[in-house]
Design a protein around this motif. Structure first.
Motif, short mmCIF file in Angstrom:
data_model
loop_
_atom_site.label_atom_id
_atom_site.label_comp_id
_atom_site.label_asym_id
_atom_site.label_seq_id
_atom_site.Cartn_x
_atom_site.Cartn_y
_atom_site.Cartn_z
N TRP A 536 11.26 -30.06 -57.09
CA TRP A 536 11.74 -28.80 -57.65
C TRP A 536 11.52 -27.68 -56.67
CZ3 TRP A 536 14.03 -28.14 -62.45
CH2 TRP A 536 14.04 -29.28 -63.26
N LEU A 537 12.55 -26.87 -56.53
CA LEU A 537 12.44 -25.69 -55.68
C LEU A 537 11.67 -24.60 -56.43
CD1 LEU A 537 13.38 -24.54 -52.92
CD2 LEU A 537 15.29 -23.51 -54.14
N LYS A 538 10.75 -23.92 -55.72
CA LYS A 538 9.94 -22.88 -56.36
C LYS A 538 10.80 -21.66 -56.68
CE LYS A 538 5.57 -24.17 -54.20
NZ LYS A 538 4.46 -23.73 -53.34
N ASP A 539 10.44 -21.00 -57.78
CA ASP A 539 11.20 -19.82 -58.21
C ASP A 539 11.07 -18.68 -57.21
OD1 ASP A 539 10.51 -20.30 -61.73
OD2 ASP A 539 12.09 -21.09 -60.44
N LYS A 540 9.90 -18.56 -56.58
CA LYS A 540 9.69 -17.47 -55.63
C LYS A 540 10.57 -17.62 -54.39
CE LYS A 540 4.92 -16.59 -57.00
NZ LYS A 540 3.51 -16.57 -56.57
N GLU A 541 10.83 -18.89 -54.00
CA GLU A 541 11.61 -19.13 -52.78
C GLU A 541 13.10 -18.79 -52.98
OE1 GLU A 541 8.75 -22.79 -51.20
OE2 GLU A 541 10.84 -23.16 -51.72
N ALA A 542 13.58 -18.94 -54.24
CA ALA A 542 15.01 -18.73 -54.50
C ALA A 542 15.24 -17.30 -54.96
CB ALA A 542 15.50 -19.70 -55.57
N THR A 543 16.00 -16.55 -54.19
CA THR A 543 16.36 -15.17 -54.55
C THR A 543 17.85 -15.03 -54.83
OG1 THR A 543 16.62 -14.62 -52.21
CG2 THR A 543 14.45 -14.19 -53.21
N HIS A 544 18.70 -16.01 -54.34
CA HIS A 544 20.14 -15.97 -54.56
C HIS A 544 20.61 -17.33 -55.06
CE1 HIS A 544 19.44 -12.67 -51.77
NE2 HIS A 544 20.58 -12.13 -52.20
N CYS A 545 21.69 -17.34 -55.82
CA CYS A 545 22.29 -18.60 -56.28
C CYS A 545 22.85 -19.38 -55.08
CB CYS A 545 23.39 -18.28 -57.30
SG CYS A 545 24.19 -19.76 -57.93
N LYS A 546 22.65 -20.68 -55.10
CA LYS A 546 23.06 -21.49 -53.94
C LYS A 546 24.57 -21.62 -53.84
CE LYS A 546 21.43 -25.53 -51.44
NZ LYS A 546 20.58 -26.71 -51.47
N LEU A 547 25.28 -21.56 -54.96
CA LEU A 547 26.73 -21.73 -54.92
C LEU A 547 27.45 -20.38 -54.75
CD1 LEU A 547 27.25 -24.43 -57.69
CD2 LEU A 547 27.53 -24.73 -55.24
N CYS A 548 27.22 -19.44 -55.68
CA CYS A 548 27.93 -18.16 -55.61
C CYS A 548 27.21 -17.12 -54.76
CB CYS A 548 28.16 -17.60 -57.01
SG CYS A 548 26.64 -17.23 -57.89
N GLU A 549 25.94 -17.42 -54.37
CA GLU A 549 25.14 -16.56 -53.49
C GLU A 549 24.96 -15.14 -54.07
OE1 GLU A 549 26.20 -18.70 -49.23
OE2 GLU A 549 26.81 -16.63 -49.60
N LYS A 550 24.87 -15.07 -55.39
CA LYS A 550 24.59 -13.79 -56.03
C LYS A 550 23.09 -13.66 -56.27
CE LYS A 550 29.00 -13.21 -58.38
NZ LYS A 550 29.70 -13.09 -59.69
N GLU A 551 22.60 -12.42 -56.19
CA GLU A 551 21.16 -12.17 -56.33
C GLU A 551 20.73 -12.29 -57.78
OE1 GLU A 551 19.99 -8.44 -54.81
OE2 GLU A 551 17.82 -8.84 -54.93
N PHE A 552 19.52 -12.89 -57.98
CA PHE A 552 18.97 -13.02 -59.34
C PHE A 552 18.38 -11.69 -59.81
CE2 PHE A 552 19.79 -17.34 -59.85
CZ PHE A 552 19.42 -18.06 -58.72
N SER A 553 18.42 -11.49 -61.15
CA SER A 553 17.83 -10.30 -61.77
C SER A 553 17.42 -10.68 -63.20
CB SER A 553 18.83 -9.14 -61.77
OG SER A 553 19.96 -9.49 -62.53
N LEU A 554 17.02 -9.65 -63.98
CA LEU A 554 16.62 -9.92 -65.36
C LEU A 554 17.81 -10.36 -66.21
CD1 LEU A 554 14.20 -6.92 -65.94
CD2 LEU A 554 13.58 -9.33 -65.77
N SER A 555 18.99 -9.80 -65.93
CA SER A 555 20.19 -10.21 -66.67
C SER A 555 20.77 -11.52 -66.12
CB SER A 555 21.24 -9.10 -66.61
OG SER A 555 21.59 -8.85 -65.26
N LYS A 556 20.63 -11.75 -64.81
CA LYS A 556 21.14 -12.98 -64.17
C LYS A 556 19.93 -13.87 -63.89
CE LYS A 556 24.76 -14.09 -60.85
NZ LYS A 556 25.77 -14.23 -61.90
N ARG A 557 19.62 -14.78 -64.84
CA ARG A 557 18.40 -15.58 -64.78
C ARG A 557 18.57 -16.83 -63.93
NH1 ARG A 557 15.98 -16.63 -70.55
NH2 ARG A 557 14.27 -17.34 -69.24
N LYS A 558 17.43 -17.43 -63.61
CA LYS A 558 17.41 -18.65 -62.78
C LYS A 558 17.41 -19.89 -63.66
CE LYS A 558 14.57 -16.22 -59.36
NZ LYS A 558 13.29 -16.21 -58.65
#
Length: 605
Positions: A536-558
């Motif tokens: 499993w990839l750590k949550d801290k390491e992922a800041t953008h979606c791998k496919l659409c490359e959009k940044e994560f936020s409170l509304s756009k969850r992981k």
């Protein structure tokens, strides 16, 4: 195999059923989120289980008609043991639709649950086992430890809010049967619950990570606050040291001022004692001189009283004369009515009489006048005599009446002259006495002026000393205010120290909680890896979606892909497919979804 006691097995079964029903009722009520009605199935099953628990081991009471075995007897005992339960007993007896003791017992249980005091009432019953032995056998559930356990479990029902309508229900004819299907579960249900629990754990993990971030930020802010507090504390310590030095200096100055104040007070006291002795001697001399003056003043007062009495007598006699003159005027008025031909002469007489009145009034006012006033009055009287002679020549017909009036006037004038002479002699004597007393008063005034000047000098000296004392008092008040400020600073320093210690303790507790939460998260991650066998990839390491490359936020969850272990957004991982590790459909990213579908299509014939 040793056979178990059937009554013990019954007690254990009832205890387990009570645990399951209470636990299920609390969980379902909390998830339901509203007040419970009488139609709620878990609540109905709870009352059935409680009825079975209370009926276990009841003694059968024989009567003339039938056998009686109800739980209303022991529940009715609660009123005697717990005074607050009298309201429930009275309200149950007043219900119109209840005819049997069992119906009353069922209503009592419902009212106790609504009051949230069922555990308290039953605890009073269990403690009094001597009284319960009249209703229960020795092996009954209420007489053993299982009853105490059930009462302890009932405390948890205080969380539930119930609104039960007891009046409309038919509690007498209800059949109490336990529905075991509510508490028995299949393997599929267990697996579903496990999946739900895993999903909940993953959501909790994400929530805990976000909380961890927030706590880290709060910890950093607290550290900055602690640093600022330490700096302010050092500044306060320095200010305290300066204030202490200032206070020591002020105390030394205060001691010096006190010593000087004592010396000044000694000198002023000595000076005041000397001045007191002088003032006392002068007061004695003044009193002796004042006594002589008082005697003189009293004698003058007596003489003035005598003279005032004489003056009053003179005024009374003059008032009699005035009354006589009024009578003369009335006679003249009557004469005017009788004599119409000589009105002109009567008008002149009236004017002359008015002049006489004015002259008489001036005589009253000028009793203390000089001889000039007397000469003028004599001239006026002569004029009046001439005028009266003229009037007698003109008024021959009225001579008789006028002669009587003239005689009365002459007599009054003679008396006035005599009184005036006597008043003049008396006034001369009084003027001589007043001149002598005025001379004495002048001497006394000079003496008093000397005494006033001497007193003014003494008062100026006293005012100077009072000003010095007030100055010293102001300085002492300033020192007291400085002491109060120093004590306030000390209190503020102690409060800051307390706040600092409390914040340190809070930081320690936060650090402990953070360490515990990190350990729990690592345990959860290891459990998930063991279940799925994926990296499993750590949550801290992922800041953008791998496919659409959009940044994560409170509304756009992981969201993790259960196949590849990467992190994607909700739009790129909204697919579900069954995997070899889990037969049920699981969240999968779009790329893994396409690959798995191609593999499935290639494997098909």
């Amino acid at each position: 195999m040793a056979t178990k006691d059937p009554t013990a097995v019954e007690r254990a079964n009832l205890l387990n059923m009570a645990k399951l029903s209470i636990k299920g009722l609390i969980e379902s009520a909390l998830s339901f989120g509203r007040t419970l009605d009488s139609d709620y199935p878990p609540l109905q099953q709870f009352f059935v289980v409680m009825e079975h628990c209370l009926k276990h081991g009841l003694k059968v009471r024989k009567s003339f008609l039938s056998y009686n075995k109800t739980i209303w007897g022991p529940l009715e005992l609660v009123e005697k043991l717990y005074p607050e339960a009298e309201e429930i007993g009275a309200s149950v007896r007043d219900l119109p639709g209840l005819k049997t003791p069992l119906g009353r017992a069922r209503a009592w249980l419902r009212l106790a649950l609504m009051q949230k005091k069922m555990a308290d009432y039953l605890r009073c019953l269990i403690i009094q086992r001597d009284l319960l032995s009249e209703f229960y056998e020795y092996h009954a559930l209420m007489m053993e430890e299982e009853g105490a356990v059930i009462v302890g479990l009932l405390v948890g029902l205080n969380v539930i809010d119930a609104n039960l309508c007891v009046k409309g229900e038919d509690l007498d004819s209800q059949v109490g049967v336990i529905d075991f299907s509510m508490y028995l579960k299949n393997e599929e249900d267990i697996e579903n619950e496990r999946d739900v629990q895993i999903a909940a754990i993953l959501d909790q993990k994400n929530y805990v990570e976000e909380l961890n971030r927030q706590l880290n930020s709060t910890v950093s802010s607290l550290h900055s606050r602690v640093d600022s507090l330490e700096k302010s504390n050092t500044k306060l310590i320095e200010e305290l040291a300066i204030a202490k030095n200032n206070i020591i200096k002020l105390q030394e100055e205060n001691h010096q001022l006190r010593s000087e104040n004592k010396l000044i007070l000694m000198k002023t006291q000595q000076h005041l004692e000397v001045t007191k002795v002088d003032v006392e001697t002068e007061l004695q001399t003044y009193k002796h001189s004042r006594q002589g003056l008082d005697e003189m003043y009293n004698e003058a007062r007596r003489q003035l009283r005598d003279e005032s009495q004489l003056r009053q007598d003179v005024e009374n006699e003059l008032a009699v004369q005035v009354s006589m003159k009024h009578e003369i005027e009335l006679a003249m008025k009557l004469l005017e009515k009788d004599i119409h031909e000589k009105q002109d002469t009567l008008i002149g007489l009236r004017q002359q009489l008015e002049e006489v009145k004015a002259i008489n009034i001036e005589m009253y006012q000028k009793l203390q006048g000089s001889e000039d006033g007397l000469k003028e009055k004599n001239e006026i009287i002569a004029r009046l005599e001439e005028k009266t002679n003229k009037i007698t020549a003109a008024m021959r017909q009225l001579e008789q009446r006028l002669q009587q009036a003239e005689k009365a006037q002459m007599e009054a004038e003679d008396e006035d002259k005599k009184y005036l002479q006597e008043c003049q002699s008396k006034s001369d004597n009084l003027q001589k006495q007043i001149s002598q007393k005025e001379k004495q008063l002048v001497q006394l005034e000079t003496d008093l002026k000397i005494e006033k000047e001497w007193r003014q000098t003494l008062q100026e000296d006293l005012q100077k000393e009072k000003d010095a004392l007030s100055h010293l008092r102001n300085e002492t008040q300033q020192i007291i205010s400085l002491k109060k400020e120093f004590l306030n600073i000390q209190d503020e320093n102690q409060q800051l120290k307390k706040i600092y210690h409390e914040q340190e303790q809070a930081l320690q507790e936060l650090g402990n909680k953070l360490s515990e939460s990190k350990l729990k998260i690592e345990d959860i991650k290891e459990a998930n890896k063991a279940l799925q066998g994926l990296v499993w990839l750590k949550d801290k390491e992922a800041t953008h979606c791998k496919l659409c490359e959009k940044e994560f936020s409170l509304s756009k969850r992981k969201h993790h892909c259960r196949n590849c272990g990467e992190i994607f957004c909700n739009a790129c991982s909204d697919n579900e497919l069954p995997l070899p590790s889990s037969p049920k459909p699981v969240r999968v990213c779009d790329s893994c979804h396409a690959l798995l579908i191609q593999r499935c299509s290639s494997n098909l014939p």
